[in-house]
Design an enzyme around this catalytic site. Structure first.
Site, PDB file in Angstrom:
ATOM      1  CG  HIS A 130      -0.167   0.336   2.749  1.00  0.00           C
ATOM      2  ND1 HIS A 130       0.633  -1.030   2.864  1.00  0.00           N
ATOM      3  CD2 HIS A 130       0.066   0.667   3.801  1.00  0.00           C
ATOM      4  CE1 HIS A 130       1.237  -1.210   4.305  1.00  0.00           C
ATOM      5  NE2 HIS A 130       0.800  -0.177   4.481  1.00  0.00           N
ATOM      6  CB  CYS A 175       7.643  -1.079   0.117  1.00  0.00           C
ATOM      7  SG  CYS A 175       9.408  -1.076   0.576  1.00  0.00           S
ATOM      8  N   GLY A 176       7.152   1.480   1.115  1.00  0.00           N
ATOM      9  CA  GLY A 176       7.008   3.096   1.744  1.00  0.00           C
ATOM     10  C   GLY A 176       8.637   3.134   1.483  1.00  0.00           C
ATOM     11  CB  ILE A 202      13.935  -0.499   3.942  1.00  0.00           C
ATOM     12  CG1 ILE A 202      14.904   0.615   3.715  1.00  0.00           C
ATOM     13  CG2 ILE A 202      15.168  -1.313   4.338  1.00  0.00           C
ATOM     14  CD1 ILE A 202      14.742   1.805   4.968  1.00  0.00           C
ATOM     15  N   GLY A 203      12.096  -3.255   3.273  1.00  0.00           N
ATOM     16  CA  GLY A 203      11.494  -3.893   3.735  1.00  0.00           C
ATOM     17  C   GLY A 203      11.534  -5.111   1.626  1.00  0.00           C
ATOM     18  CG  MET A 204       8.729  -3.350  -1.811  1.00  0.00           C
ATOM     19  SD  MET A 204       7.366  -5.283  -1.851  1.00  0.00           S
ATOM     20  CE  MET A 204       6.734  -4.793  -2.391  1.00  0.00           C
ATOM     21  CG  HIS A 236      31.743  -5.205 -12.220  1.00  0.00           C
ATOM     22  ND1 HIS A 236      32.143  -4.334 -11.617  1.00  0.00           N
ATOM     23  CD2 HIS A 236      32.449  -3.834 -13.589  1.00  0.00           C
ATOM     24  CE1 HIS A 236      32.154  -2.987 -11.149  1.00  0.00           C
ATOM     25  NE2 HIS A 236      32.337  -2.873 -12.484  1.00  0.00           N
TER      26      HIS A 236
END
Ligand code: RB5
Length: 145
Positions: A9, A65-66, A69-71, A134
């Site tokens: 959300h 997300c907000g 970080i959580g994602m 890399h």
């Protein structure tokens, strides 16, 4: 390129904006939800998108997300996923060049819509450099998995 997108959300508004942008640019995408601003749990959407990318069904994934970080924490639990949290254009370009990141995460409460779209555009349009050093570093991450 096929892109999997998702949000909770807290990232819903930018996800919807991003969908319009991808459509305009003719980039194929699938929206894994959420489909409203009703409160929900970001890991549910992070895992759907990250697993679809890990299975090879999509070349890239974008999760909002907000905070982003959580994602990024959740998506990086999925084997084969290299999720990069980017809130600036330099990082978005660098993570494609250096890390070959296959998932981009952003926070709608951190960046405005204009910057979020520019970050997404930069990240989608930048190819991995392919340089040996890399590749070697990415291989070390894959070996660890
Ligand atoms: C939801 O309130 C918020 O915690 C979520 O969108 C995200 O920022 C988590 O990392």
């Amino acid at each position: 390129m096929k892109v999997a997108i998702g949000s909770d959300h807290g990232g819903y508004t930018i996800k919807e904006l991003l969908k319009r942008e991808l459509s305009k640019e003719g980039i194929e995408f699938t929206d894994f939800g959420t489909f409203s601003t009703e409160s929900c749990d970001y890991p549910d959407y992070a895992f759907k998108v990250a697993e679809a990318v890990a299975r090879g069904e999509f070349e890239r994934g974008i999760l909002i997300c907000g905070t982003g970080i959580g994602m990024s924490i959740a998506a990086n639990k999925v084997k084969g996923v290299r999720a990069a949290l980017c809130h600036d254009v330099f990082s978005a370009e660098a993570t494609r060049l250096h890390n070959d990141s296959n998932v981009l995460t952003m926070g709608e409460r951190v960046v405005g819509p204009g910057l979020a779209l520019k970050i997404a555009r930069t990240w989608l349009n930048t190819e991995f450099s392919g340089e040996e050093r890399h590749r070697r570093r990415i291989d070390k991450i894959t070996d660890y998995e």
